[in-house]
Scaffold this motif. Structure first.
Motif, PDB file in Angstrom:
ATOM      1  N   VAL A 126      21.660 -54.807  -7.283  1.00  0.00           N
ATOM      2  CA  VAL A 126      20.509 -54.968  -8.158  1.00  0.00           C
ATOM      3  C   VAL A 126      19.262 -54.625  -7.354  1.00  0.00           C
ATOM      4  N   TYR A 127      18.500 -53.664  -7.854  1.00  0.00           N
ATOM      5  CA  TYR A 127      17.279 -53.233  -7.180  1.00  0.00           C
ATOM      6  C   TYR A 127      16.089 -53.960  -7.783  1.00  0.00           C
ATOM      7  N   VAL A 128      15.272 -54.549  -6.907  1.00  0.00           N
ATOM      8  CA  VAL A 128      14.118 -55.321  -7.355  1.00  0.00           C
ATOM      9  C   VAL A 128      12.856 -54.764  -6.710  1.00  0.00           C
ATOM     10  N   SER A 129      11.803 -54.751  -7.483  1.00  0.00           N
ATOM     11  CA  SER A 129      10.503 -54.346  -6.983  1.00  0.00           C
ATOM     12  C   SER A 129       9.719 -55.616  -6.702  1.00  0.00           C
ATOM     13  N   LEU A 130       9.248 -55.755  -5.469  1.00  0.00           N
ATOM     14  CA  LEU A 130       8.563 -56.965  -5.041  1.00  0.00           C
ATOM     15  C   LEU A 130       7.094 -56.673  -4.798  1.00  0.00           C
ATOM     16  N   PHE A 131       6.243 -57.636  -5.134  1.00  0.00           N
ATOM     17  CA  PHE A 131       4.813 -57.481  -4.926  1.00  0.00           C
ATOM     18  C   PHE A 131       4.323 -58.624  -4.057  1.00  0.00           C
ATOM     19  N   GLY A 132       3.331 -58.330  -3.238  1.00  0.00           N
ATOM     20  CA  GLY A 132       2.773 -59.320  -2.338  1.00  0.00           C
ATOM     21  C   GLY A 132       2.815 -58.824  -0.908  1.00  0.00           C
ATOM     22  N   SER A 133       2.531 -59.740   0.019  1.00  0.00           N
ATOM     23  CA  SER A 133       2.554 -59.384   1.434  1.00  0.00           C
ATOM     24  C   SER A 133       3.996 -59.236   1.907  1.00  0.00           C
ATOM     25  N   ASP A 134       4.148 -58.728   3.117  1.00  0.00           N
ATOM     26  CA  ASP A 134       5.494 -58.553   3.663  1.00  0.00           C
ATOM     27  C   ASP A 134       6.217 -59.889   3.804  1.00  0.00           C
ATOM     28  N   ALA A 135       5.481 -60.938   4.181  1.00  0.00           N
ATOM     29  CA  ALA A 135       6.089 -62.263   4.320  1.00  0.00           C
ATOM     30  C   ALA A 135       6.553 -62.794   2.957  1.00  0.00           C
ATOM     31  N   GLU A 136       5.733 -62.584   1.935  1.00  0.00           N
ATOM     32  CA  GLU A 136       6.108 -63.026   0.585  1.00  0.00           C
ATOM     33  C   GLU A 136       7.329 -62.266   0.080  1.00  0.00           C
ATOM     34  N   LYS A 137       7.382 -60.972   0.377  1.00  0.00           N
ATOM     35  CA  LYS A 137       8.534 -60.166  -0.030  1.00  0.00           C
ATOM     36  C   LYS A 137       9.798 -60.661   0.657  1.00  0.00           C
ATOM     37  N   ALA A 138       9.699 -60.963   1.951  1.00  0.00           N
ATOM     38  CA  ALA A 138      10.858 -61.458   2.701  1.00  0.00           C
ATOM     39  C   ALA A 138      11.314 -62.812   2.154  1.00  0.00           C
TER      40      ALA A 138
ATOM     41  N   THR B 250      11.682 -49.606  -3.244  1.00  0.00           N
ATOM     42  CA  THR B 250      10.373 -49.242  -2.698  1.00  0.00           C
ATOM     43  C   THR B 250       9.764 -48.028  -3.389  1.00  0.00           C
ATOM     44  N   SER B 251      10.352 -47.583  -4.469  1.00  0.00           N
ATOM     45  CA  SER B 251       9.858 -46.373  -5.136  1.00  0.00           C
ATOM     46  C   SER B 251       8.457 -46.578  -5.718  1.00  0.00           C
TER      47      SER B 251
ATOM     48  N   LYS C 291       1.485 -44.844  -2.933  1.00  0.00           N
ATOM     49  CA  LYS C 291       0.998 -44.193  -1.715  1.00  0.00           C
ATOM     50  C   LYS C 291       0.698 -42.720  -1.985  1.00  0.00           C
ATOM     51  N   ILE C 292       1.607 -42.036  -2.690  1.00  0.00           N
ATOM     52  CA  ILE C 292       1.394 -40.630  -3.034  1.00  0.00           C
ATOM     53  C   ILE C 292       0.167 -40.478  -3.929  1.00  0.00           C
ATOM     54  N   ASP C 293       0.011 -41.387  -4.892  1.00  0.00           N
ATOM     55  CA  ASP C 293      -1.137 -41.351  -5.783  1.00  0.00           C
ATOM     56  C   ASP C 293      -2.446 -41.501  -5.004  1.00  0.00           C
ATOM     57  N   LYS C 294      -2.451 -42.408  -4.043  1.00  0.00           N
ATOM     58  CA  LYS C 294      -3.652 -42.615  -3.212  1.00  0.00           C
ATOM     59  C   LYS C 294      -3.965 -41.363  -2.404  1.00  0.00           C
ATOM     60  N   ILE C 295      -2.940 -40.734  -1.837  1.00  0.00           N
ATOM     61  CA  ILE C 295      -3.149 -39.504  -1.063  1.00  0.00           C
ATOM     62  C   ILE C 295      -3.726 -38.412  -1.952  1.00  0.00           C
TER      63      ILE C 295
END
Length: 115
Positions: free
Chosen positions: A49-61, A96-97, A103-107
């Protein structure tokens, strides 16, 4: 196993895991999370199951740790609702898509500003 059946079960697992996380899990470590996809093997024994996580790296972990600790409950609930002989083992992976797309949009926006 028929490909159509596998796809239906993948979609069912995606919806049910999403509902379980949203409505039934009360772990405070679980942050903002979206179930983006589910893949299951042809023999219906293993699901990813693929999940998209939001927040800081610590929150994601922390969110991934909470999902892994609730894995047994989620597996048993999915097995009950699915109604097949063996409930698949579930592995959670971060998708991470969305981050990559942002990131691509920002670039692209930065390049547009320079022109």
């Amino acid at each position: 196993m028929g490909e159509l059946r596998v796809r239906k079960i993948q979609e069912f697992i995606k919806q049910e895991v999403s509902n379980i996380i949203l409505r039934e899990l009360k772990d405070p470590r679980i942050g903002f999370i979206t179930v983006t996809d589910a893949r299951i093997t042809g023999d219906l024994r293993e699901a990813t199951v693929y999940v998209s996580l939001f927040g800081s790296d610590a929150e994601k972990a922390d969110t991934l740790k909470a999902l892994k600790s609730a894995n047994g409950y989620i597996r048993s609930e999915v097995g009950k609702r699915l109604g097949i002989r063996y409930s698949p083992t579930i592995e959670f992976k971060e998708d991470t898509s969305l981050d990559y797309g942002m990131k691509i949009d920002k670039i692209l926006r930065d390049i547009e500003k320079k022109d």
